[in-house]
Scaffold this motif. Structure first.
Motif, PDB file in Angstrom:
ATOM      1  N   SER A 117     -11.057   5.678  10.648  1.00 40.89           N
ATOM      2  CA  SER A 117     -12.056   4.716  10.191  1.00 40.89           C
ATOM      3  C   SER A 117     -12.210   4.763   8.675  1.00 40.89           C
ATOM      4  O   SER A 117     -11.776   5.709   8.013  1.00 40.89           O
ATOM      5  CB  SER A 117     -13.400   4.996  10.856  1.00 40.89           C
ATOM      6  OG  SER A 117     -13.927   6.244  10.406  1.00 40.89           O
ATOM      7  N   ALA A 143     -12.756   8.164   3.984  1.00 42.49           N
ATOM      8  CA  ALA A 143     -13.502   8.560   2.780  1.00 42.49           C
ATOM      9  C   ALA A 143     -13.969  10.009   2.879  1.00 42.49           C
ATOM     10  O   ALA A 143     -13.893  10.771   1.905  1.00 42.49           O
ATOM     11  CB  ALA A 143     -14.701   7.627   2.585  1.00 42.49           C
ATOM     12  N   ALA A 144     -14.452  10.403   4.066  1.00 45.31           N
ATOM     13  CA  ALA A 144     -14.913  11.788   4.247  1.00 45.31           C
ATOM     14  C   ALA A 144     -13.762  12.767   4.101  1.00 45.31           C
ATOM     15  O   ALA A 144     -13.907  13.829   3.477  1.00 45.31           O
ATOM     16  CB  ALA A 144     -15.570  11.933   5.624  1.00 45.31           C
ATOM     17  N   ALA A 163     -17.184  -1.190   5.922  1.00 40.13           N
ATOM     18  CA  ALA A 163     -17.252   0.157   6.498  1.00 40.13           C
ATOM     19  C   ALA A 163     -16.715   0.200   7.925  1.00 40.13           C
ATOM     20  O   ALA A 163     -16.404   1.259   8.441  1.00 40.13           O
ATOM     21  CB  ALA A 163     -18.692   0.665   6.463  1.00 40.13           C
ATOM     22  N   LEU A 174     -14.992   5.170   6.963  1.00 37.31           N
ATOM     23  CA  LEU A 174     -15.838   6.305   6.592  1.00 37.31           C
ATOM     24  C   LEU A 174     -15.135   7.632   6.846  1.00 37.31           C
ATOM     25  O   LEU A 174     -15.302   8.585   6.081  1.00 37.31           O
ATOM     26  CB  LEU A 174     -17.156   6.252   7.376  1.00 37.31           C
ATOM     27  CG  LEU A 174     -18.071   5.063   7.057  1.00 37.31           C
ATOM     28  CD1 LEU A 174     -19.312   5.092   7.941  1.00 37.31           C
ATOM     29  CD2 LEU A 174     -18.477   5.066   5.583  1.00 37.31           C
TER      30      LEU A 174
END
Length: 310
Positions: A95, A100-101, A10, A97
Protein backbone atom coordinates in the motif's frame (compact mmCIF):
# COMPACT_ATOMS: atom_id res chain seq x y z
CA UNK A 1 -3.53 -0.34 -9.75
CA UNK A 2 -2.73 2.05 -12.60
CA UNK A 3 -4.37 5.43 -12.77
CA UNK A 4 -5.17 7.64 -15.75
CA UNK A 5 -3.76 10.71 -14.07
CA UNK A 6 -1.13 11.71 -11.58
CA UNK A 7 -1.88 10.58 -8.07
CA UNK A 8 -0.52 10.34 -4.57
CA UNK A 9 -3.74 8.99 -3.08
CA UNK A 10 -3.23 7.14 0.19
CA UNK A 11 -5.41 4.28 -1.15
CA UNK A 12 -3.00 3.69 -4.03
CA UNK A 13 -0.93 0.54 -4.18
CA UNK A 14 2.53 -0.17 -5.55
CA UNK A 15 3.68 -3.41 -7.13
CA UNK A 16 7.11 -4.57 -5.99
CA UNK A 17 8.48 -6.60 -8.89
CA UNK A 18 11.27 -8.08 -6.79
CA UNK A 19 13.11 -10.79 -8.71
CA UNK A 20 10.30 -11.65 -11.12
CA UNK A 21 12.84 -11.91 -13.95
CA UNK A 22 14.65 -14.76 -12.16
CA UNK A 23 11.91 -17.37 -12.22
CA UNK A 24 14.25 -20.35 -12.41
CA UNK A 25 16.23 -19.22 -9.35
CA UNK A 26 13.32 -18.42 -7.04
CA UNK A 27 13.65 -21.48 -4.79
CA UNK A 28 17.44 -21.18 -4.51
CA UNK A 29 17.29 -17.45 -3.72
CA UNK A 30 14.52 -18.02 -1.17
CA UNK A 31 16.57 -20.64 0.67
CA UNK A 32 19.73 -18.50 0.60
CA UNK A 33 17.96 -15.39 1.91
CA UNK A 34 16.10 -17.38 4.55
CA UNK A 35 19.30 -18.98 5.88
CA UNK A 36 21.19 -15.65 5.87
CA UNK A 37 18.23 -13.98 7.60
CA UNK A 38 18.01 -16.62 10.32
CA UNK A 39 21.77 -16.61 10.95
CA UNK A 40 21.72 -12.80 11.13
CA UNK A 41 18.92 -12.88 13.68
CA UNK A 42 20.65 -15.52 15.82
CA UNK A 43 24.06 -13.78 15.79
CA UNK A 44 22.66 -10.33 16.60
CA UNK A 45 20.37 -11.68 19.32
CA UNK A 46 23.33 -13.53 20.88
CA UNK A 47 25.43 -10.35 20.95
CA UNK A 48 22.52 -8.33 22.35
CA UNK A 49 21.80 -10.86 25.09
CA UNK A 50 25.49 -11.26 25.94
CA UNK A 51 25.99 -7.51 26.39
CA UNK A 52 22.75 -7.12 28.37
CA UNK A 53 23.75 -9.92 30.76
CA UNK A 54 27.20 -8.41 31.29
CA UNK A 55 27.23 -6.40 34.56
CA UNK A 56 30.02 -4.05 33.45
CA UNK A 57 29.59 -2.70 29.92
CA UNK A 58 32.39 -0.61 28.42
CA UNK A 59 31.25 2.08 25.93
CA UNK A 60 32.30 0.04 22.89
CA UNK A 61 30.16 -2.89 24.04
CA UNK A 62 27.26 -0.51 24.66
CA UNK A 63 27.53 0.86 21.11
CA UNK A 64 27.94 -2.63 19.69
CA UNK A 65 24.74 -3.67 21.46
CA UNK A 66 22.91 -0.75 19.85
CA UNK A 67 24.40 -1.68 16.47
CA UNK A 68 23.02 -5.23 16.87
CA UNK A 69 19.57 -3.87 17.69
CA UNK A 70 19.67 -1.62 14.60
CA UNK A 71 20.73 -4.54 12.40
CA UNK A 72 17.95 -6.71 13.83
CA UNK A 73 15.30 -4.08 13.04
CA UNK A 74 16.96 -3.35 9.70
CA UNK A 75 16.64 -6.99 8.69
CA UNK A 76 13.05 -7.37 9.91
CA UNK A 77 11.94 -4.30 7.94
CA UNK A 78 13.29 -5.53 4.59
CA UNK A 79 13.83 -9.30 4.47
CA UNK A 80 10.21 -10.53 5.01
CA UNK A 81 9.12 -8.55 1.96
CA UNK A 82 12.05 -9.98 -0.01
CA UNK A 83 11.02 -13.53 0.88
CA UNK A 84 7.41 -12.76 -0.03
CA UNK A 85 8.45 -11.37 -3.42
CA UNK A 86 10.19 -14.67 -4.14
CA UNK A 87 7.08 -16.70 -3.26
CA UNK A 88 4.46 -14.61 -5.09
CA UNK A 89 4.70 -14.88 -8.88
CA UNK A 90 4.61 -11.51 -10.63
CA UNK A 91 5.61 -9.48 -7.59
CA UNK A 92 3.88 -8.44 -4.36
CA UNK A 93 1.70 -5.41 -3.69
CA UNK A 94 2.30 -2.86 -0.97
CA UNK A 95 0.00 0.00 0.00
CA UNK A 96 0.92 3.67 -0.32
CA UNK A 97 1.19 4.05 3.46
CA UNK A 98 2.98 0.71 3.82
CA UNK A 99 5.56 1.76 1.25
CA UNK A 100 6.06 5.10 3.01
CA UNK A 101 6.42 3.38 6.39
CA UNK A 102 8.95 0.89 5.00
CA UNK A 103 11.01 3.68 3.40
CA UNK A 104 10.94 5.74 6.60
CA UNK A 105 12.04 2.85 8.82
CA UNK A 106 14.74 1.81 6.37
CA UNK A 107 16.22 5.33 6.10
CA UNK A 108 15.81 5.98 9.84
CA UNK A 109 17.69 2.82 10.81
CA UNK A 110 20.38 3.45 8.19
CA UNK A 111 20.74 7.05 9.41
CA UNK A 112 20.94 5.95 13.04
CA UNK A 113 23.70 3.55 12.03
CA UNK A 114 25.60 6.37 10.28
CA UNK A 115 25.45 8.50 13.42
CA UNK A 116 26.33 5.50 15.61
CA UNK A 117 29.51 4.94 13.58
CA UNK A 118 30.45 8.55 14.41
CA UNK A 119 29.91 7.89 18.13
CA UNK A 120 32.04 4.73 17.90
CA UNK A 121 34.84 6.64 16.13
CA UNK A 122 34.75 9.25 18.90
CA UNK A 123 35.00 6.46 21.45
CA UNK A 124 38.16 5.16 19.71
CA UNK A 125 39.55 8.70 19.54
CA UNK A 126 39.15 9.24 23.29
CA UNK A 127 40.50 5.75 24.10
CA UNK A 128 43.69 6.31 22.08
CA UNK A 129 44.28 10.06 22.37
CA UNK A 130 43.05 10.60 25.94
CA UNK A 131 43.44 7.22 27.67
CA UNK A 132 43.77 8.69 31.17
CA UNK A 133 40.47 10.56 30.84
CA UNK A 134 38.62 7.81 28.97
CA UNK A 135 36.47 6.61 31.87
CA UNK A 136 35.49 10.17 32.81
CA UNK A 137 34.79 11.38 29.26
CA UNK A 138 32.97 8.28 27.99
CA UNK A 139 30.64 8.05 30.95
CA UNK A 140 27.47 6.01 30.96
CA UNK A 141 25.40 9.17 30.73
CA UNK A 142 27.26 10.42 27.65
CA UNK A 143 26.95 7.04 25.93
CA UNK A 144 23.21 6.99 26.58
CA UNK A 145 22.80 10.54 25.25
CA UNK A 146 24.79 9.68 22.13
CA UNK A 147 22.65 6.57 21.55
CA UNK A 148 19.41 8.56 21.85
CA UNK A 149 20.78 11.33 19.61
CA UNK A 150 21.70 8.77 16.92
CA UNK A 151 18.16 7.36 16.86
CA UNK A 152 16.42 10.74 16.95
CA UNK A 153 18.70 12.16 14.26
CA UNK A 154 18.06 9.24 11.92
CA UNK A 155 14.30 9.37 12.61
CA UNK A 156 14.05 13.12 11.91
CA UNK A 157 15.99 13.06 8.63
CA UNK A 158 14.11 9.95 7.44
CA UNK A 159 10.74 11.54 8.22
CA UNK A 160 11.56 14.70 6.26
CA UNK A 161 12.84 12.68 3.29
CA UNK A 162 9.86 10.29 3.25
CA UNK A 163 7.33 13.14 3.38
CA UNK A 164 9.12 14.93 0.53
CA UNK A 165 9.22 11.79 -1.66
CA UNK A 166 5.59 10.79 -1.14
CA UNK A 167 4.31 14.30 -1.80
CA UNK A 168 5.47 13.91 -5.40
CA UNK A 169 2.94 13.09 -8.14
CA UNK A 170 3.30 9.55 -9.47
CA UNK A 171 2.59 8.58 -13.08
CA UNK A 172 0.42 5.79 -14.43
CA UNK A 173 2.91 3.03 -13.69
CA UNK A 174 3.14 2.09 -10.02
CA UNK A 175 5.47 -0.85 -10.67
CA UNK A 176 8.58 -0.57 -8.49
CA UNK A 177 11.40 -2.57 -10.02
CA UNK A 178 12.86 -3.44 -6.64
CA UNK A 179 12.23 -5.76 -3.70
CA UNK A 180 11.44 -2.94 -1.25
CA UNK A 181 10.50 0.74 -1.32
CA UNK A 182 13.97 2.19 -1.75
CA UNK A 183 14.26 5.93 -2.34
CA UNK A 184 15.80 5.89 -5.86
CA UNK A 185 13.29 3.24 -7.04
CA UNK A 186 10.29 5.30 -5.86
CA UNK A 187 11.74 8.57 -7.17
CA UNK A 188 12.05 6.90 -10.56
CA UNK A 189 8.21 6.78 -10.74
CA UNK A 190 7.74 10.51 -10.10
CA UNK A 191 6.15 12.51 -12.93
CA UNK A 192 8.74 15.27 -12.98
CA UNK A 193 11.40 16.17 -15.50
CA UNK A 194 13.40 18.51 -13.26
CA UNK A 195 16.00 17.71 -10.63
CA UNK A 196 13.91 19.34 -7.86
CA UNK A 197 12.61 16.01 -6.43
CA UNK A 198 16.21 14.89 -5.93
CA UNK A 199 17.04 17.81 -3.63
CA UNK A 200 15.56 16.18 -0.47
CA UNK A 201 17.59 13.03 -1.19
CA UNK A 202 20.70 15.16 -1.71
CA UNK A 203 20.09 16.97 1.59
CA UNK A 204 19.58 13.62 3.37
CA UNK A 205 22.83 12.30 1.87
CA UNK A 206 24.68 15.35 3.18
CA UNK A 207 23.24 14.90 6.68
CA UNK A 208 23.46 11.10 6.87
CA UNK A 209 26.52 10.32 4.76
CA UNK A 210 28.80 13.28 4.08
CA UNK A 211 28.68 14.99 7.49
CA UNK A 212 29.11 11.77 9.55
CA UNK A 213 31.90 10.59 7.25
CA UNK A 214 33.77 13.88 7.72
CA UNK A 215 33.40 13.55 11.50
CA UNK A 216 34.71 9.98 11.38
CA UNK A 217 37.59 11.13 9.18
CA UNK A 218 38.38 13.89 11.69
CA UNK A 219 38.52 11.35 14.51
CA UNK A 220 40.91 9.12 12.61
CA UNK A 221 43.12 12.03 11.63
CA UNK A 222 43.45 12.76 15.36
CA UNK A 223 44.13 9.07 16.04
CA UNK A 224 46.79 8.93 13.31
CA UNK A 225 48.46 12.06 14.69
CA UNK A 226 48.51 10.55 18.20
CA UNK A 227 49.96 7.25 16.94
CA UNK A 228 52.83 9.10 15.24
CA UNK A 229 54.07 10.06 18.70
CA UNK A 230 54.00 6.45 19.91
CA UNK A 231 57.56 5.14 19.69
CA UNK A 232 56.74 1.48 20.37
CA UNK A 233 55.76 -0.45 17.26
CA UNK A 234 53.89 -2.98 19.38
CA UNK A 235 51.94 -0.26 21.17
CA UNK A 236 51.09 1.43 17.87
CA UNK A 237 49.92 -1.89 16.42
CA UNK A 238 47.71 -2.65 19.43
CA UNK A 239 46.16 0.81 19.34
CA UNK A 240 45.44 0.57 15.62
CA UNK A 241 44.05 -2.98 15.90
CA UNK A 242 41.22 -1.66 18.09
CA UNK A 243 40.09 0.48 15.14
CA UNK A 244 40.21 -2.13 12.37
CA UNK A 245 36.71 -3.51 12.99
CA UNK A 246 35.18 -0.05 13.04
CA UNK A 247 37.08 0.97 9.89
CA UNK A 248 35.93 -2.16 8.02
CA UNK A 249 32.28 -1.59 8.90
CA UNK A 250 32.52 2.14 8.09
CA UNK A 251 34.00 1.54 4.64
CA UNK A 252 31.46 -1.18 3.85
CA UNK A 253 28.48 0.85 5.04
CA UNK A 254 29.43 4.15 3.43
CA UNK A 255 30.70 2.48 0.25
CA UNK A 256 27.36 0.79 -0.51
CA UNK A 257 25.28 3.80 0.57
CA UNK A 258 27.34 6.29 -1.45
CA UNK A 259 27.18 4.16 -4.59
CA UNK A 260 23.39 3.80 -4.29
CA UNK A 261 22.25 7.27 -3.27
CA UNK A 262 24.79 9.90 -4.32
CA UNK A 263 24.09 9.97 -8.04
CA UNK A 264 21.47 11.55 -10.34
CA UNK A 265 18.12 9.97 -11.12
CA UNK A 266 19.09 9.58 -14.78
CA UNK A 267 21.78 7.02 -13.88
CA UNK A 268 19.31 4.73 -12.09
CA UNK A 269 19.65 1.11 -13.29
CA UNK A 270 17.15 -1.22 -11.55
CA UNK A 271 19.07 -4.48 -12.07
CA UNK A 272 22.35 -3.05 -10.76
CA UNK A 273 20.69 -1.27 -7.84
CA UNK A 274 18.90 -4.42 -6.75
CA UNK A 275 22.17 -6.35 -6.62
CA UNK A 276 23.87 -3.63 -4.55
CA UNK A 277 20.82 -3.47 -2.27
CA UNK A 278 21.06 -7.22 -1.74
CA UNK A 279 24.52 -6.69 -0.26
CA UNK A 280 23.68 -3.96 2.23
CA UNK A 281 20.27 -5.33 3.25
CA UNK A 282 21.15 -9.02 3.56
CA UNK A 283 24.92 -9.50 3.74
CA UNK A 284 26.16 -6.51 5.74
CA UNK A 285 23.78 -7.08 8.71
CA UNK A 286 25.42 -10.50 9.01
CA UNK A 287 28.99 -9.27 8.44
CA UNK A 288 28.90 -6.46 11.01
CA UNK A 289 28.48 -8.62 14.15
CA UNK A 290 30.84 -11.26 12.73
CA UNK A 291 33.55 -8.66 12.10
CA UNK A 292 33.24 -7.29 15.62
CA UNK A 293 33.00 -10.74 17.18
CA UNK A 294 36.18 -11.91 15.47
CA UNK A 295 38.18 -8.72 16.09
CA UNK A 296 36.95 -7.56 19.49
CA UNK A 297 38.39 -9.42 22.50
CA UNK A 298 35.78 -7.95 24.85
CA UNK A 299 32.81 -9.24 22.86
CA UNK A 300 34.46 -12.66 22.46
CA UNK A 301 34.94 -12.83 26.20
CA UNK A 302 31.35 -11.79 26.86
CA UNK A 303 30.02 -14.41 24.44
CA UNK A 304 32.16 -17.12 26.08
CA UNK A 305 30.91 -16.20 29.53
CA UNK A 306 27.31 -16.22 28.33
CA UNK A 307 27.73 -19.67 26.76
CA UNK A 308 29.31 -21.00 29.96
CA UNK A 309 26.35 -19.74 31.99
CA UNK A 310 23.99 -21.44 29.53
Amino acid sequence: MERDNKSTDATMEFLLLGFSELLCLRVLLFLIFLIVHLVTLVVNVMIFMAVIMEPSRPPMLFFLCQLSVIELCYTLVIVPKVLLSLIVVGGSTISFLGCAAQMHLFVALGGAECFLLVAMSYDRYVAICQPLHYVVVMSEGLCLRLAVACCLGGFAVALALTVAVFHLPFCQSHRINHFFCDVPAVLHLACTQSYTPELPLLAACVLLLLLPFLLILTSYVGIAAALLHVTSTVGRGKAFSTCISHLAITLLHYGCATFTYIRPKSSYLPARDKMVSLVYTNITPLLYPLIYSLRNKEIRGVLRRMLRRK
